[in-house]
Design a protein around this motif. Structure first.
Motif, PDB file in Angstrom:
ATOM      1  N   TYR A  32      31.683  58.354  31.208  1.00 35.36           N
ATOM      2  CA  TYR A  32      32.921  57.683  31.563  1.00 35.36           C
ATOM      3  C   TYR A  32      33.476  56.841  30.407  1.00 35.36           C
ATOM      4  CZ  TYR A  32      30.993  58.594  36.225  1.00 35.36           C
ATOM      5  OH  TYR A  32      30.445  59.184  37.333  1.00 35.36           O
ATOM      6  N   SER A  33      34.779  56.696  30.444  1.00 33.31           N
ATOM      7  CA  SER A  33      35.469  55.750  29.571  1.00 33.31           C
ATOM      8  C   SER A  33      36.179  54.756  30.485  1.00 33.31           C
ATOM      9  CB  SER A  33      36.495  56.480  28.698  1.00 33.31           C
ATOM     10  OG  SER A  33      37.260  55.562  27.932  1.00 33.31           O
ATOM     11  N   THR A  34      36.121  53.489  30.138  1.00 30.92           N
ATOM     12  CA  THR A  34      36.697  52.470  31.005  1.00 30.92           C
ATOM     13  C   THR A  34      37.358  51.365  30.203  1.00 30.92           C
ATOM     14  OG1 THR A  34      36.215  51.037  32.922  1.00 30.92           O
ATOM     15  CG2 THR A  34      34.633  50.998  31.116  1.00 30.92           C
ATOM     16  N   PHE A  35      38.249  50.652  30.847  1.00 25.09           N
ATOM     17  CA  PHE A  35      38.843  49.436  30.285  1.00 25.09           C
ATOM     18  C   PHE A  35      39.200  48.536  31.450  1.00 25.09           C
ATOM     19  CE2 PHE A  35      42.538  52.047  31.234  1.00 25.09           C
ATOM     20  CZ  PHE A  35      43.453  51.144  31.750  1.00 25.09           C
ATOM     21  N   CYS A  36      39.571  47.301  31.170  1.00 19.66           N
ATOM     22  CA  CYS A  36      39.976  46.410  32.250  1.00 19.66           C
ATOM     23  C   CYS A  36      41.251  45.658  31.886  1.00 19.66           C
ATOM     24  CB  CYS A  36      38.864  45.428  32.616  1.00 19.66           C
ATOM     25  SG  CYS A  36      38.373  44.304  31.286  1.00 19.66           S
ATOM     26  N   ASP A  62      44.645  29.502  29.452  1.00 20.99           N
ATOM     27  CA  ASP A  62      46.025  29.978  29.484  1.00 20.99           C
ATOM     28  C   ASP A  62      46.932  29.003  28.735  1.00 20.99           C
ATOM     29  OD1 ASP A  62      45.176  32.056  31.019  1.00 20.99           O
ATOM     30  OD2 ASP A  62      46.321  31.530  32.811  1.00 20.99           O
ATOM     31  N   VAL A  63      48.055  29.512  28.255  1.00 17.89           N
ATOM     32  CA  VAL A  63      48.979  28.679  27.481  1.00 17.89           C
ATOM     33  C   VAL A  63      49.551  27.524  28.301  1.00 17.89           C
ATOM     34  CG1 VAL A  63      49.608  30.525  25.884  1.00 17.89           C
ATOM     35  CG2 VAL A  63      50.913  30.233  28.020  1.00 17.89           C
ATOM     36  N   ASP A  64      49.571  27.659  29.623  1.00 19.20           N
ATOM     37  CA  ASP A  64      50.158  26.617  30.470  1.00 19.20           C
ATOM     38  C   ASP A  64      49.103  25.793  31.201  1.00 19.20           C
ATOM     39  OD1 ASP A  64      49.359  28.719  32.094  1.00 19.20           O
ATOM     40  OD2 ASP A  64      50.976  28.401  33.549  1.00 19.20           O
ATOM     41  N   GLN A  65      47.828  25.894  30.759  1.00 14.65           N
ATOM     42  CA  GLN A  65      46.752  25.184  31.428  1.00 14.65           C
ATOM     43  C   GLN A  65      46.050  24.232  30.455  1.00 14.65           C
ATOM     44  OE1 GLN A  65      46.102  25.417  34.744  1.00 14.65           O
ATOM     45  NE2 GLN A  65      47.896  26.775  34.830  1.00 14.65           N
ATOM     46  N   PRO A  66      45.502  23.116  30.970  1.00 13.21           N
ATOM     47  CA  PRO A  66      44.838  22.142  30.092  1.00 13.21           C
ATOM     48  C   PRO A  66      43.468  22.594  29.600  1.00 13.21           C
ATOM     49  CG  PRO A  66      44.693  21.429  32.369  1.00 13.21           C
ATOM     50  CD  PRO A  66      45.603  22.622  32.358  1.00 13.21           C
ATOM     51  N   GLY A  67      42.857  23.530  30.309  1.00 10.12           N
ATOM     52  CA  GLY A  67      41.523  23.993  29.927  1.00 10.12           C
ATOM     53  C   GLY A  67      41.291  25.411  30.397  1.00 10.12           C
ATOM     54  N   GLU A  68      40.073  25.904  30.208  1.00 10.21           N
ATOM     55  CA  GLU A  68      39.760  27.271  30.606  1.00 10.21           C
ATOM     56  C   GLU A  68      39.785  27.435  32.123  1.00 10.21           C
ATOM     57  OE1 GLU A  68      36.067  28.580  28.979  1.00 10.21           O
ATOM     58  OE2 GLU A  68      36.893  28.864  26.957  1.00 10.21           O
ATOM     59  N   THR A  69      40.226  28.613  32.571  1.00  3.98           N
ATOM     60  CA  THR A  69      40.198  28.967  33.983  1.00  3.98           C
ATOM     61  C   THR A  69      39.617  30.364  34.116  1.00  3.98           C
ATOM     62  OG1 THR A  69      42.486  29.763  33.860  1.00  3.98           O
ATOM     63  CG2 THR A  69      42.146  27.508  34.643  1.00  3.98           C
ATOM     64  N   ARG A  70      39.173  30.698  35.306  1.00  2.00           N
ATOM     65  CA  ARG A  70      38.555  32.001  35.541  1.00  2.00           C
ATOM     66  C   ARG A  70      39.629  33.046  35.866  1.00  2.00           C
ATOM     67  NH1 ARG A  70      32.709  32.271  37.660  1.00  2.00           N
ATOM     68  NH2 ARG A  70      32.678  31.517  35.508  1.00  2.00           N
ATOM     69  N   HIS A  71      39.431  34.259  35.322  1.00  2.33           N
ATOM     70  CA  HIS A  71      40.385  35.342  35.540  1.00  2.33           C
ATOM     71  C   HIS A  71      39.657  36.586  36.039  1.00  2.33           C
ATOM     72  CE1 HIS A  71      42.087  32.679  32.450  1.00  2.33           C
ATOM     73  NE2 HIS A  71      43.266  33.014  32.941  1.00  2.33           N
ATOM     74  N   ASP A  72      40.244  37.232  37.040  1.00  2.00           N
ATOM     75  CA  ASP A  72      39.708  38.494  37.534  1.00  2.00           C
ATOM     76  C   ASP A  72      40.246  39.633  36.675  1.00  2.00           C
ATOM     77  OD1 ASP A  72      38.281  37.327  39.585  1.00  2.00           O
ATOM     78  OD2 ASP A  72      39.917  37.528  41.038  1.00  2.00           O
ATOM     79  N   MET A  73      39.346  40.577  36.347  1.00  2.00           N
ATOM     80  CA  MET A  73      39.698  41.710  35.499  1.00  2.00           C
ATOM     81  C   MET A  73      39.392  43.010  36.253  1.00  2.00           C
ATOM     82  SD  MET A  73      40.472  39.994  32.657  1.00  2.00           S
ATOM     83  CE  MET A  73      40.387  41.151  31.293  1.00  2.00           C
ATOM     84  N   GLN A  74      40.442  43.783  36.529  1.00  2.00           N
ATOM     85  CA  GLN A  74      40.280  45.052  37.240  1.00  2.00           C
ATOM     86  C   GLN A  74      39.955  46.179  36.256  1.00  2.00           C
ATOM     87  OE1 GLN A  74      40.654  46.262  40.706  1.00  2.00           O
ATOM     88  NE2 GLN A  74      39.700  47.950  39.582  1.00  2.00           N
ATOM     89  N   PHE A  75      38.885  46.939  36.554  1.00  7.21           N
ATOM     90  CA  PHE A  75      38.504  48.059  35.706  1.00  7.21           C
ATOM     91  C   PHE A  75      39.215  49.337  36.107  1.00  7.21           C
ATOM     92  CE2 PHE A  75      35.034  45.337  34.402  1.00  7.21           C
ATOM     93  CZ  PHE A  75      34.867  45.679  33.065  1.00  7.21           C
ATOM     94  N   TRP A  76      39.616  50.091  35.093  1.00  3.59           N
ATOM     95  CA  TRP A  76      40.147  51.450  35.245  1.00  3.59           C
ATOM     96  C   TRP A  76      39.161  52.370  34.545  1.00  3.59           C
ATOM     97  CZ3 TRP A  76      45.714  52.829  36.175  1.00  3.59           C
ATOM     98  CH2 TRP A  76      46.424  51.767  36.765  1.00  3.59           C
ATOM     99  N   MET A  77      39.036  53.621  35.037  1.00  2.00           N
ATOM    100  CA  MET A  77      38.022  54.501  34.481  1.00  2.00           C
ATOM    101  C   MET A  77      38.462  55.960  34.561  1.00  2.00           C
ATOM    102  SD  MET A  77      33.915  54.300  35.220  1.00  2.00           S
ATOM    103  CE  MET A  77      33.979  54.716  36.961  1.00  2.00           C
ATOM    104  N   LYS A  78      37.931  56.773  33.646  1.00  5.29           N
ATOM    105  CA  LYS A  78      38.131  58.218  33.678  1.00  5.29           C
ATOM    106  C   LYS A  78      36.826  58.903  33.309  1.00  5.29           C
ATOM    107  CE  LYS A  78      40.065  60.559  30.298  1.00  5.29           C
ATOM    108  NZ  LYS A  78      41.026  61.043  29.291  1.00  5.29           N
ATOM    109  N   THR A  79      36.685  60.149  33.711  1.00  4.26           N
ATOM    110  CA  THR A  79      35.537  60.953  33.332  1.00  4.26           C
ATOM    111  C   THR A  79      35.822  61.609  31.986  1.00  4.26           C
ATOM    112  OG1 THR A  79      35.009  61.407  35.642  1.00  4.26           O
ATOM    113  CG2 THR A  79      34.037  62.863  33.994  1.00  4.26           C
ATOM    114  N   LEU A  80      34.874  61.512  31.070  1.00  3.36           N
ATOM    115  CA  LEU A  80      35.049  62.112  29.751  1.00  3.36           C
ATOM    116  C   LEU A  80      34.691  63.611  29.768  1.00  3.36           C
ATOM    117  CD1 LEU A  80      33.549  59.300  27.505  1.00  3.36           C
ATOM    118  CD2 LEU A  80      35.950  60.008  27.600  1.00  3.36           C
TER     119      LEU A  80
END
Length: 203
Positions: A140-144, A185-203
């Motif tokens: 598989y090849s994947t990215f998020c 984030d550019v509009d935040q005073p400090g770090e915040t948590r972010h959800d990252m959705q993965f996309w995938m394909k079969t090689l």
């Protein structure tokens, strides 16, 4: 490389091994510039970039597809075996029953606005998928991508998501495969948590 990119005389190359270390300053600069925009809104620092990219450069099988306009790096895309990446990315796949040694992770793609629309998106995926096939053993090849609410105050009115392009490349979002990653984030005073959705394909 697309014909339109050739007309613009862009130099697209695949960089591996020790060669990656030589381009890290250019890559860090691009990441800070491009990821500051929607949807990442990343308020990056060179200090963090140096640490993050040196770790990436040491990954076995890593590749960077670079695009230069003359002497200026205008775009780059990274990839490496998933097993070489941070646990935040591999853990969701482990929990879902995947063997992460068989997954190639396509990391970030960064491209200056001035050079979009010239086929480099395809060149970036072609190069990374070619590296996965060259290394061998990957199913598989994947990215998020970051998940942002549609009503986010910093979302541009003319923003066009890349979903159609990714689907054309054969990628699809994988239900339940979501990682979390912290940054400021550019509009935040400090770090915040972010959800990252993965996309995938079969090689």
């Amino acid at each position: 490389m697309a014909a339109s990119a050739e007309k613009k005389k862009l130099d697209v190359k695949s960089v591996t091994g020790e060669g990656i270390y030589k381009i890290l300053p250019d890559l860090a600069r691009l990441r800070i510039i491009v990821f500051r925009d929607w949807p990442y809104l990343y308020d990056g620092t060179l200090e963090y970039e140096e640490k993050y990219l040196k770790k990436f450069a040491s990954a076995k099988g890593a590749v960077v597809i670079t695009a230069y306009d003359g002497a200026e790096m205008v775009g780059a895309s990274t990839g490496a075996p998933m097993i070489e990446h941070a646990d935040e990315f591999g853990e969701p796949f482990r929990k879902a029953g995947y063997d992460i040694s068989k997954i190639f992770y396509c990391g970030e793609s960064v491209l200056l606005k001035s050079h979009r629309g010239y086929g480099l998106g395809h060149a970036f995926f072609d190069g990374r998928e070619a590296q996965a096939r060259k290394l061998g053993g990957f199913q598989y090849s994947t990215f998020c991508r970051v998940i942002r609410p549609d009503d986010h105050p910093l979302k541009p009115a003319d923003y066009a998501p890349l979903d159609p392009f990714w689907r054309k490349r054969g990628y699809h979002p994988v239900d339940g495969i979501i990682a979390t990653y912290d940054w400021k984030d550019v509009d935040q005073p400090g770090e915040t948590r972010h959800d990252m959705q993965f996309w995938m394909k079969t090689l």
